[in-house]
Scaffold this motif. Sequence first.
Motif, mmCIF file in Angstrom:
data_model
loop_
_atom_site.group_PDB
_atom_site.id
_atom_site.type_symbol
_atom_site.label_atom_id
_atom_site.label_comp_id
_atom_site.label_asym_id
_atom_site.label_seq_id
_atom_site.Cartn_x
_atom_site.Cartn_y
_atom_site.Cartn_z
ATOM 1 N N LEU A 192 46.263 51.597 44.631
ATOM 2 C CA LEU A 192 45.135 51.991 43.790
ATOM 3 C C LEU A 192 45.601 52.442 42.406
ATOM 4 O O LEU A 192 44.940 52.167 41.402
ATOM 5 N N LEU A 193 46.718 53.125 42.354
ATOM 6 C CA LEU A 193 47.257 53.567 41.068
ATOM 7 C C LEU A 193 47.660 52.374 40.208
ATOM 8 O O LEU A 193 47.370 52.333 39.008
ATOM 9 N N ILE A 194 48.288 51.386 40.810
ATOM 10 C CA ILE A 194 48.718 50.197 40.069
ATOM 11 C C ILE A 194 47.509 49.370 39.608
ATOM 12 O O ILE A 194 47.502 48.830 38.504
ATOM 13 N N LEU A 195 46.477 49.290 40.429
ATOM 14 C CA LEU A 195 45.306 48.477 40.099
ATOM 15 C C LEU A 195 44.268 49.204 39.255
ATOM 16 O O LEU A 195 43.252 48.604 38.871
ATOM 17 N N GLN A 196 44.485 50.472 38.938
ATOM 18 C CA GLN A 196 43.477 51.260 38.224
ATOM 19 C C GLN A 196 43.042 50.650 36.890
ATOM 20 O O GLN A 196 41.843 50.593 36.612
ATOM 21 N N PRO A 197 43.949 50.174 36.022
ATOM 22 C CA PRO A 197 43.451 49.559 34.775
ATOM 23 C C PRO A 197 42.569 48.338 35.014
ATOM 24 O O PRO A 197 41.570 48.146 34.323
ATOM 25 N N ILE A 198 42.906 47.532 36.004
ATOM 26 C CA ILE A 198 42.092 46.352 36.319
ATOM 27 C C ILE A 198 40.737 46.789 36.868
ATOM 28 O O ILE A 198 39.694 46.224 36.503
ATOM 29 N N ILE A 199 40.713 47.793 37.725
ATOM 30 C CA ILE A 199 39.465 48.292 38.294
ATOM 31 C C ILE A 199 38.564 48.851 37.204
ATOM 32 O O ILE A 199 37.350 48.609 37.194
ATOM 33 N N MET A 200 39.132 49.594 36.257
ATOM 34 C CA MET A 200 38.335 50.175 35.179
ATOM 35 C C MET A 200 37.691 49.089 34.315
ATOM 36 O O MET A 200 36.506 49.186 33.975
ATOM 37 N N ARG A 201 38.458 48.084 33.960
ATOM 38 C CA ARG A 201 37.913 47.008 33.132
ATOM 39 C C ARG A 201 36.868 46.199 33.889
ATOM 40 O O ARG A 201 35.812 45.867 33.347
ATOM 41 N N LEU A 202 37.160 45.884 35.132
ATOM 42 C CA LEU A 202 36.225 45.099 35.928
ATOM 43 C C LEU A 202 34.919 45.860 36.169
ATOM 44 O O LEU A 202 33.838 45.270 36.156
ATOM 45 N N SER A 203 35.009 47.167 36.356
ATOM 46 C CA SER A 203 33.786 47.941 36.587
ATOM 47 C C SER A 203 32.896 47.944 35.346
ATOM 48 O O SER A 203 31.674 47.893 35.461
ATOM 49 N N ARG A 204 33.480 47.970 34.154
ATOM 50 C CA ARG A 204 32.673 47.879 32.931
ATOM 51 C C ARG A 204 32.012 46.510 32.817
ATOM 52 O O ARG A 204 30.857 46.402 32.411
ATOM 53 N N THR A 205 32.746 45.477 33.157
ATOM 54 C CA THR A 205 32.192 44.125 33.083
ATOM 55 C C THR A 205 31.042 43.959 34.070
ATOM 56 O O THR A 205 29.997 43.383 33.732
ATOM 57 N N ILE A 206 31.206 44.469 35.283
ATOM 58 C CA ILE A 206 30.140 44.388 36.291
ATOM 59 C C ILE A 206 28.933 45.204 35.853
ATOM 60 O O ILE A 206 27.787 44.767 35.991
ATOM 61 N N TRP A 207 29.166 46.394 35.302
ATOM 62 C CA TRP A 207 28.064 47.250 34.860
ATOM 63 C C TRP A 207 27.265 46.565 33.753
ATOM 64 O O TRP A 207 26.039 46.618 33.734
ATOM 65 N N MET A 208 27.974 45.914 32.840
ATOM 66 C CA MET A 208 27.289 45.200 31.770
ATOM 67 C C MET A 208 26.454 44.055 32.332
ATOM 68 O O MET A 208 25.346 43.795 31.871
#
Length: 154
Positions: free
Chosen positions: A109-125
């Motif tokens: 989860l720590l390694i994937l955190q930047p990808i998760i943050m970006r993907l969550s913004r894209t999904i929210w949009m």
Amino acid sequence: MCADKSHDKKPNFFKALLGNKCARCRRGDIYETKNPYDLKNFMKMPEVCPVCGQKVEVEVGFYYGTGYVSYALSIAICVASLIAWWLFIGFSINDNRIFWWLGFNGLLLLILQPIIMRLSRTIWMAFFVYYDEDWHQGPPEGSGRTNATFNGVV
């Protein structure tokens, strides 16, 4: 007679999400850098989509709701890693495999955190800005909770 093939094909929704593309045109990048591990710049976004002119931050505080999406993505990753660990390594009460999984899962989860943050913004949009086939003709006309509410062109 051949059909006219001069028009662009509609981009795939999931490819656009995973590629962090604009929700309105599914072509423009909504992040200034493609590398999610460039930790100084990985969350920098332009004001508008470089392709269609869609405002990337639709309103002030628009991305506060991404915490819910990020949490759901994190839970999905945890469940997937739990199932994979269980199938390939297994769990036992005679050793500490569950603690090894907890450590592995935390590191994942720590390694994937930047990808998760970006993907969550894209999904929210994508929840609030809908694909517009006629994005190249300017903002849609109309009122109410339609694309006209969210797709102002600057």
